[in-house]
Scaffold this active site. Sequence first.
Site, PDB file in Angstrom:
ATOM      1  N   SER A  95     135.014  10.181 -61.567  1.00 14.62           N
ATOM      2  CA  SER A  95     134.434  11.326 -60.863  1.00 14.62           C
ATOM      3  C   SER A  95     135.398  12.512 -60.899  1.00 14.62           C
ATOM      4  O   SER A  95     135.715  13.002 -61.990  1.00 14.62           O
ATOM      5  CB  SER A  95     134.054  10.912 -59.433  1.00 14.62           C
ATOM      6  OG  SER A  95     133.152  11.828 -58.856  1.00 14.62           O
ATOM      7  N   ASP A 218     122.959   6.872 -61.217  1.00 18.07           N
ATOM      8  CA  ASP A 218     123.896   7.785 -60.545  1.00 18.07           C
ATOM      9  C   ASP A 218     123.175   9.080 -60.161  1.00 18.07           C
ATOM     10  O   ASP A 218     122.661   9.806 -61.019  1.00 18.07           O
ATOM     11  CB  ASP A 218     125.060   8.087 -61.485  1.00 18.07           C
ATOM     12  CG  ASP A 218     126.238   8.767 -60.799  1.00 18.07           C
ATOM     13  OD1 ASP A 218     126.035   9.363 -59.711  1.00 18.07           O
ATOM     14  OD2 ASP A 218     127.347   8.716 -61.342  1.00 18.07           O
ATOM     15  N   HIS A 246     126.607   5.904 -58.374  1.00 20.22           N
ATOM     16  CA  HIS A 246     127.900   6.547 -58.626  1.00 20.22           C
ATOM     17  C   HIS A 246     129.053   5.582 -58.367  1.00 20.22           C
ATOM     18  O   HIS A 246     130.108   5.690 -58.985  1.00 20.22           O
ATOM     19  CB  HIS A 246     128.037   7.790 -57.742  1.00 20.22           C
ATOM     20  CG  HIS A 246     129.143   8.709 -58.147  1.00 20.22           C
ATOM     21  ND1 HIS A 246     129.240   9.251 -59.413  1.00 20.22           N
ATOM     22  CD2 HIS A 246     130.224   9.178 -57.451  1.00 20.22           C
ATOM     23  CE1 HIS A 246     130.305  10.022 -59.483  1.00 20.22           C
ATOM     24  NE2 HIS A 246     130.924   9.989 -58.310  1.00 20.22           N
TER      25      HIS A 246
END
Length: 268
Positions: A95, A218, A246
């Site tokens: 991320s 996600d 995610h």
Amino acid sequence: MALARVNGITLSYDQYGSGETVVLVTGTGAPGRTWKTHQVPALRAAGYRVVTMDNRGIAPTDCGTGQFTIEDMAADVAGLIEFLDAGPCRVVGFSLGGIIVQELLVTRPELVRKAVLIGAAARVDGLIRGVVEAELDLVDSAVKLPPRYAAVVTALQNLSPRTLDDPNLLRDWLDILEFSAVDPASIRRQLTVQLIADRRERNAKIDCPCLVIGFADDLVVRPHLCRELAGSIPGATYRELADCGHYGSLERPEAVNSLLVEYFATAG
């Protein structure tokens, strides 16, 4: 936990095992120990020394003074690699960590042998910008969400339907998320860092083997953005895992770990 003085701050890190080094860089609001349950054991078993770190803005690592940037955060990773005399090494970014690693690959390519970018994008689209700006508004409003409510919202945003539809898994996740809830005010500066400029042109300069992993369910960094990221890096490989939100590295750790170990073991 150990401390290193790098890039003008005191940075907290941990290392496990011995062998060639893999540095794990996590996402917004997450401490380095996020990797400890699943990825650290798998990589140690594969014969690597594994280094986790608390990014700038995550105590006990310093914030520095004022608002920091993605360039600062990449320089922190570079400083830690140099402090440990570990370069060139393998690096994984999740991320926000995936954005940090993109910057590292452009500015300090000599420190990285191979990179894996998980659930990361090369740009901020309208939805990501809207979510980040809304979270900043929430922080600035000084409203405190009840931990149980925050846990439910986090679950809806970050977990796959497969997890949400399993009552036992969901109960466990809600307990974990409620217990580990992060005060958004404590990570305001990391939230701001997420509002990056489009990196695709800069990524065309990357000359390092890269694997990009996307998650089919996600909602935070949708898979088309992960595919786009892979397309912006010359020669990058893309893999997508089903039944993952995610938090796919925690939902399906065996699948993610298999990709990591297999990719790091190949030549190149």
